[in-house]
Design a protein around this motif. Structure first.
Motif, PDB file in Angstrom:
ATOM      1  N   GLU A   1       0.413  -0.974  -0.050  1.00 50.11           N
ATOM      2  CA  GLU A   1      -0.383  -0.282  -0.360  1.00 50.11           C
ATOM      3  C   GLU A   1       0.741   1.350   0.406  1.00 50.11           C
ATOM      4  OE1 GLU A   1      -4.035  -1.752   2.563  1.00 50.11           O
ATOM      5  OE2 GLU A   1      -2.496  -0.985   3.285  1.00 50.11           O
ATOM      6  N   ILE A   2       1.736   1.370   0.791  1.00 47.14           N
ATOM      7  CA  ILE A   2       2.699   2.254   0.759  1.00 47.14           C
ATOM      8  C   ILE A   2       3.365   2.552  -0.251  1.00 47.14           C
ATOM      9  CG2 ILE A   2       5.186   3.534   2.080  1.00 47.14           C
ATOM     10  CD1 ILE A   2       3.755   2.165   4.876  1.00 47.14           C
ATOM     11  N   VAL A   3       3.719   1.655  -0.874  1.00 51.18           N
ATOM     12  CA  VAL A   3       4.659   1.660  -2.589  1.00 51.18           C
ATOM     13  C   VAL A   3       3.601   2.002  -3.164  1.00 51.18           C
ATOM     14  CG1 VAL A   3       5.258   0.406  -4.196  1.00 51.18           C
ATOM     15  CG2 VAL A   3       6.516  -0.607  -1.651  1.00 51.18           C
ATOM     16  N   SER A   4       2.226   1.644  -2.971  1.00 50.44           N
ATOM     17  CA  SER A   4       2.193   2.852  -4.014  1.00 50.44           C
ATOM     18  C   SER A   4       1.454   4.415  -4.565  1.00 50.44           C
ATOM     19  CB  SER A   4       0.069   1.849  -4.321  1.00 50.44           C
ATOM     20  OG  SER A   4       0.481   0.411  -4.636  1.00 50.44           O
ATOM     21  N   GLN A   5       0.956   4.423  -2.799  1.00 51.62           N
ATOM     22  CA  GLN A   5       1.012   5.527  -2.732  1.00 51.62           C
ATOM     23  C   GLN A   5       1.978   6.181  -2.619  1.00 51.62           C
ATOM     24  OE1 GLN A   5       0.685   5.554   1.740  1.00 51.62           O
ATOM     25  NE2 GLN A   5      -1.106   4.517   1.601  1.00 51.62           N
ATOM     26  N   ILE A   6       3.387   5.708  -2.656  1.00 45.55           N
ATOM     27  CA  ILE A   6       4.040   6.959  -3.210  1.00 45.55           C
ATOM     28  C   ILE A   6       4.503   7.451  -4.809  1.00 45.55           C
ATOM     29  CG2 ILE A   6       6.966   6.705  -3.473  1.00 45.55           C
ATOM     30  CD1 ILE A   6       6.902   5.076  -0.410  1.00 45.55           C
ATOM     31  N   LYS A   7       4.100   5.664  -5.323  1.00 44.64           N
ATOM     32  CA  LYS A   7       3.694   6.316  -6.914  1.00 44.64           C
ATOM     33  C   LYS A   7       2.591   6.968  -7.366  1.00 44.64           C
ATOM     34  CE  LYS A   7       3.572   3.393 -11.163  1.00 44.64           C
ATOM     35  NZ  LYS A   7       3.494   1.806 -11.366  1.00 44.64           N
ATOM     36  N   GLU A   8       1.970   7.499  -6.581  1.00 45.02           N
ATOM     37  CA  GLU A   8       0.702   7.801  -6.784  1.00 45.02           C
ATOM     38  C   GLU A   8       1.781   9.398  -6.412  1.00 45.02           C
ATOM     39  OE1 GLU A   8      -3.764   8.722  -5.973  1.00 45.02           O
ATOM     40  OE2 GLU A   8      -3.101   7.218  -4.890  1.00 45.02           O
ATOM     41  N   HIS A   9       1.739  10.122  -5.064  1.00 44.34           N
ATOM     42  CA  HIS A   9       2.046  11.114  -4.811  1.00 44.34           C
ATOM     43  C   HIS A   9       3.343  11.624  -4.861  1.00 44.34           C
ATOM     44  CE1 HIS A   9      -2.042  11.180  -2.917  1.00 44.34           C
ATOM     45  NE2 HIS A   9      -1.847   9.441  -2.099  1.00 44.34           N
ATOM     46  N   HIS A  10       4.410  10.797  -5.365  1.00 42.31           N
ATOM     47  CA  HIS A  10       5.535  10.995  -5.214  1.00 42.31           C
ATOM     48  C   HIS A  10       5.620  13.016  -6.066  1.00 42.31           C
ATOM     49  CE1 HIS A  10       5.833   9.139  -9.301  1.00 42.31           C
ATOM     50  NE2 HIS A  10       7.349  10.588  -9.883  1.00 42.31           N
ATOM     51  N   GLU A  11       5.382  12.891  -7.247  1.00 46.39           N
ATOM     52  CA  GLU A  11       5.441  13.935  -8.349  1.00 46.39           C
ATOM     53  C   GLU A  11       5.085  15.482  -6.849  1.00 46.39           C
ATOM     54  OE1 GLU A  11       3.577  13.518 -12.272  1.00 46.39           O
ATOM     55  OE2 GLU A  11       5.048  11.739 -12.818  1.00 46.39           O
ATOM     56  N   THR A  12       4.262  15.586  -6.456  1.00 51.19           N
ATOM     57  CA  THR A  12       3.114  16.477  -5.555  1.00 51.19           C
ATOM     58  C   THR A  12       4.030  16.549  -4.773  1.00 51.19           C
ATOM     59  OG1 THR A  12       1.620  16.145  -6.544  1.00 51.19           O
ATOM     60  CG2 THR A  12       1.360  16.822  -4.024  1.00 51.19           C
ATOM     61  N   ILE A  13       4.960  15.664  -4.145  1.00 45.37           N
ATOM     62  CA  ILE A  13       6.038  15.984  -2.430  1.00 45.37           C
ATOM     63  C   ILE A  13       7.043  16.182  -3.407  1.00 45.37           C
ATOM     64  CG2 ILE A  13       7.119  14.607  -0.456  1.00 45.37           C
ATOM     65  CD1 ILE A  13       4.635  12.571  -1.325  1.00 45.37           C
ATOM     66  N   VAL A  14       7.368  15.932  -3.934  1.00 49.67           N
ATOM     67  CA  VAL A  14       8.986  16.573  -4.422  1.00 49.67           C
ATOM     68  C   VAL A  14       8.881  17.338  -4.945  1.00 49.67           C
ATOM     69  CG1 VAL A  14      10.669  15.958  -6.339  1.00 49.67           C
ATOM     70  CG2 VAL A  14       9.959  14.360  -5.637  1.00 49.67           C
ATOM     71  N   SER A  15       7.161  17.899  -5.647  1.00 52.06           N
ATOM     72  CA  SER A  15       7.824  19.567  -6.074  1.00 52.06           C
ATOM     73  C   SER A  15       7.597  20.251  -4.800  1.00 52.06           C
ATOM     74  CB  SER A  15       6.080  19.671  -6.392  1.00 52.06           C
ATOM     75  OG  SER A  15       5.802  21.185  -6.883  1.00 52.06           O
ATOM     76  N   LYS A  16       6.502  20.411  -3.414  1.00 48.63           N
ATOM     77  CA  LYS A  16       6.732  20.907  -2.389  1.00 48.63           C
ATOM     78  C   LYS A  16       7.232  20.985  -1.754  1.00 48.63           C
ATOM     79  CE  LYS A  16       1.643  19.750  -1.404  1.00 48.63           C
ATOM     80  NZ  LYS A  16       0.909  21.633  -1.772  1.00 48.63           N
ATOM     81  N   PHE A  17       8.929  19.940  -1.576  1.00 48.65           N
ATOM     82  CA  PHE A  17       9.846  19.252  -0.938  1.00 48.65           C
ATOM     83  C   PHE A  17      11.047  21.094  -1.405  1.00 48.65           C
ATOM     84  CE2 PHE A  17       9.463  15.134   1.063  1.00 48.65           C
ATOM     85  CZ  PHE A  17       8.826  15.844   2.309  1.00 48.65           C
ATOM     86  N   LYS A  18      10.905  20.619  -3.436  1.00 45.90           N
ATOM     87  CA  LYS A  18      11.785  21.580  -3.506  1.00 45.90           C
ATOM     88  C   LYS A  18      11.525  23.152  -3.951  1.00 45.90           C
ATOM     89  CE  LYS A  18      14.575  18.741  -5.990  1.00 45.90           C
ATOM     90  NZ  LYS A  18      16.383  19.317  -5.144  1.00 45.90           N
ATOM     91  N   ASN A  19      10.046  23.155  -2.707  1.00 44.54           N
ATOM     92  CA  ASN A  19       9.895  24.551  -3.181  1.00 44.54           C
ATOM     93  C   ASN A  19       9.992  24.545  -1.896  1.00 44.54           C
ATOM     94  OD1 ASN A  19       8.537  24.875  -5.670  1.00 44.54           O
ATOM     95  ND2 ASN A  19       6.188  24.661  -4.546  1.00 44.54           N
ATOM     96  N   ILE A  20       9.848  24.389  -0.690  1.00 45.37           N
ATOM     97  CA  ILE A  20      10.097  24.820   0.408  1.00 45.37           C
ATOM     98  C   ILE A  20      12.204  25.488   1.199  1.00 45.37           C
ATOM     99  CG2 ILE A  20      10.466  22.387   1.934  1.00 45.37           C
ATOM    100  CD1 ILE A  20       9.044  23.733   4.288  1.00 45.37           C
ATOM    101  N   GLU A  21      12.790  24.067  -0.065  1.00 42.78           N
ATOM    102  CA  GLU A  21      14.331  23.849   0.271  1.00 42.78           C
ATOM    103  C   GLU A  21      14.427  25.435  -1.143  1.00 42.78           C
ATOM    104  OE1 GLU A  21      16.126  21.340   1.353  1.00 42.78           O
ATOM    105  OE2 GLU A  21      14.682  22.043   2.624  1.00 42.78           O
ATOM    106  N   THR A  22      13.936  26.097  -1.786  1.00 42.74           N
ATOM    107  CA  THR A  22      13.873  27.097  -2.752  1.00 42.74           C
ATOM    108  C   THR A  22      13.470  28.447  -1.826  1.00 42.74           C
ATOM    109  OG1 THR A  22      13.879  25.530  -4.752  1.00 42.74           O
ATOM    110  CG2 THR A  22      13.225  28.597  -4.581  1.00 42.74           C
ATOM    111  N   ARG A  23      12.525  28.468  -0.702  1.00 38.83           N
ATOM    112  CA  ARG A  23      12.075  29.411  -0.039  1.00 38.83           C
ATOM    113  C   ARG A  23      13.232  29.491   1.135  1.00 38.83           C
ATOM    114  NH1 ARG A  23       6.965  27.136   0.005  1.00 38.83           N
ATOM    115  NH2 ARG A  23       7.532  26.118   1.456  1.00 38.83           N
ATOM    116  N   GLU A  24      13.683  28.210   2.124  1.00 37.22           N
ATOM    117  CA  GLU A  24      15.235  28.184   2.580  1.00 37.22           C
ATOM    118  C   GLU A  24      16.167  28.793   2.002  1.00 37.22           C
ATOM    119  OE1 GLU A  24      17.472  27.991   5.907  1.00 37.22           O
ATOM    120  OE2 GLU A  24      14.566  27.735   5.680  1.00 37.22           O
ATOM    121  N   LYS A  25      16.802  28.472   0.643  1.00 37.90           N
ATOM    122  CA  LYS A  25      17.483  29.065  -0.036  1.00 37.90           C
ATOM    123  C   LYS A  25      17.854  31.280  -0.251  1.00 37.90           C
ATOM    124  CE  LYS A  25      22.226  28.570  -1.359  1.00 37.90           C
ATOM    125  NZ  LYS A  25      22.979  28.391  -1.254  1.00 37.90           N
TER     126      LYS A  25
END
Length: 330
Positions: A131-155
């Protein structure tokens, strides 16, 4: 009797005020949350060791350790630091971004914002391994984008602590950009700026210029138009050697990555690829933002590129992207 009543009322008011103060003092002070920590693009992965070594760990590495597009060598999106759930406490909880895996719990996925520190974003997955593998596959693009946004703001927040004021950018190009004080102007004209920073193994560079609005076609030839644009400017403006063959151009073997985005509220082509100077055996990554500035009837181009042989360049390029994304138009 009236005096006695007034005395009683007065005592009740005093007691009431005292209780109110006690209640307020017991509340947790607002704004006291700890500051998040961690290097830029460092991701904490909270998962038990056995799961990290198995297929679930493979899925996390596949999506969150995927290759950064446009770099000449393989580098991951995030530098991942794995820890078991029992170690996720104290300072370990203060990292700016984290993945939390809850194996065996009810299936679900959610994002936690500023849970243990600020700014902070955590992604929590629960359920069986499949189930977790399926969730990661489904949501990874959104999560990566949000992580990159918070890292950009921090930089960008770190950049603000030491800025280099370049008034000519506003005077000649009509833009303002937050540029760190470590950068200097290497070359300047009315409609072109080359700004650079020396680093131990090379240099980090920004070039800013303007062109006619219709320079890039919006069709199947978009990538070719962008390559033609940057090659013509690079050949004219960036010194590459004494011979006529030494030209700062787009690497020819592989087509660059092309994305559509917005900067400063304006439609933008974002292009990532590799530059080269053939006869000098020099190359490196670039990111090019071609911004439609219809208000001023022009195409504004901001490009970052790095020359740093034999070393990783992900974080150098991330800094240049973060700088360019602070652009403001008149």
């Amino acid at each position: 009797m009236k005096k006695l009543s007034l005395v009683i009322i007065g005592l009740l008011c005093i007691l009431s005020c005292t209780e109110t103060k006690k209640d307020k003092s017991q509340k947790k002070p607002q704004g006291a949350m700890a500051q998040s920590v961690g290097k830029i693009n460092e991701l904490s992965v909270v998962i038990d060791n056995q799961l990290w070594k198995g297929s679930l760990g493979d899925s996390i590495r596949k999506y969150f350790g995927a290759e950064v597009p446009g770099l000449p060598q393989i580098e991951p999106l995030f530098s991942m630091r794995q820890m078991p759930s029992k170690a996720f406490s104290g300072l370990a909880r203060k990292n700016r971004t984290f993945l939390l895996i809850k194996n065996g719990k009810k299936s679900g996925f959610n994002l936690l914002e500023n849970k243990y520190a600020t700014p902070q974003l955590g992604a929590v997955f629960s359920g069986t391994e499949n189930e977790i593998v399926s969730q990661i596959k489904e949501h990874h693009e959104t999560i990566v984008s949000k992580f990159k946004n918070i890292e950009t703001r921090e930089k960008q927040s770190r950049i603000k602590k030491s800025l280099e004021r370049i008034p000519q950018l506003k005077e000649k190009l009509g833009v303002e950009i937050n540029i760190p004080s470590a950068y200097r102007i290497a070359f300047e004209e009315d409609d072109f700026f080359w700004i650079r920073k020396d680093i131990p193994h090379g240099s980090m560079n920004l070039i800013l210029y303007e062109l006619p609005l219709g320079t890039i076609s919006k069709d199947s030839n978009t990538v070719s138009s962008i390559i033609k644009m940057r090659d013509s400017i690079g050949t004219l403006k960036i010194p590459a050697g004494e011979t006529g063959q030494s030209k700062f151009i787009t690497e020819e073997a592989y087509a660059p990555y092309l994305y559509e985005t917005k900067l400063a509220g304006r439609f933008t082509f974002e292009t990532k690829g590799t530059w080269e100077i053939k006869d000098r055996f020099m190359s490196g990554p670039f990111v090019n933002y071609a911004i439609e500035d219809k208000k001023n009837n022009r195409l504004f181009v901001a490009e970052g590129f790095v020359f740093a042989p034999s070393v990783n360049k992900r974080d150098n390029m991330f800094e240049l992207e973060a700088i360019i994304k602070t652009i403001r138009f008149e």
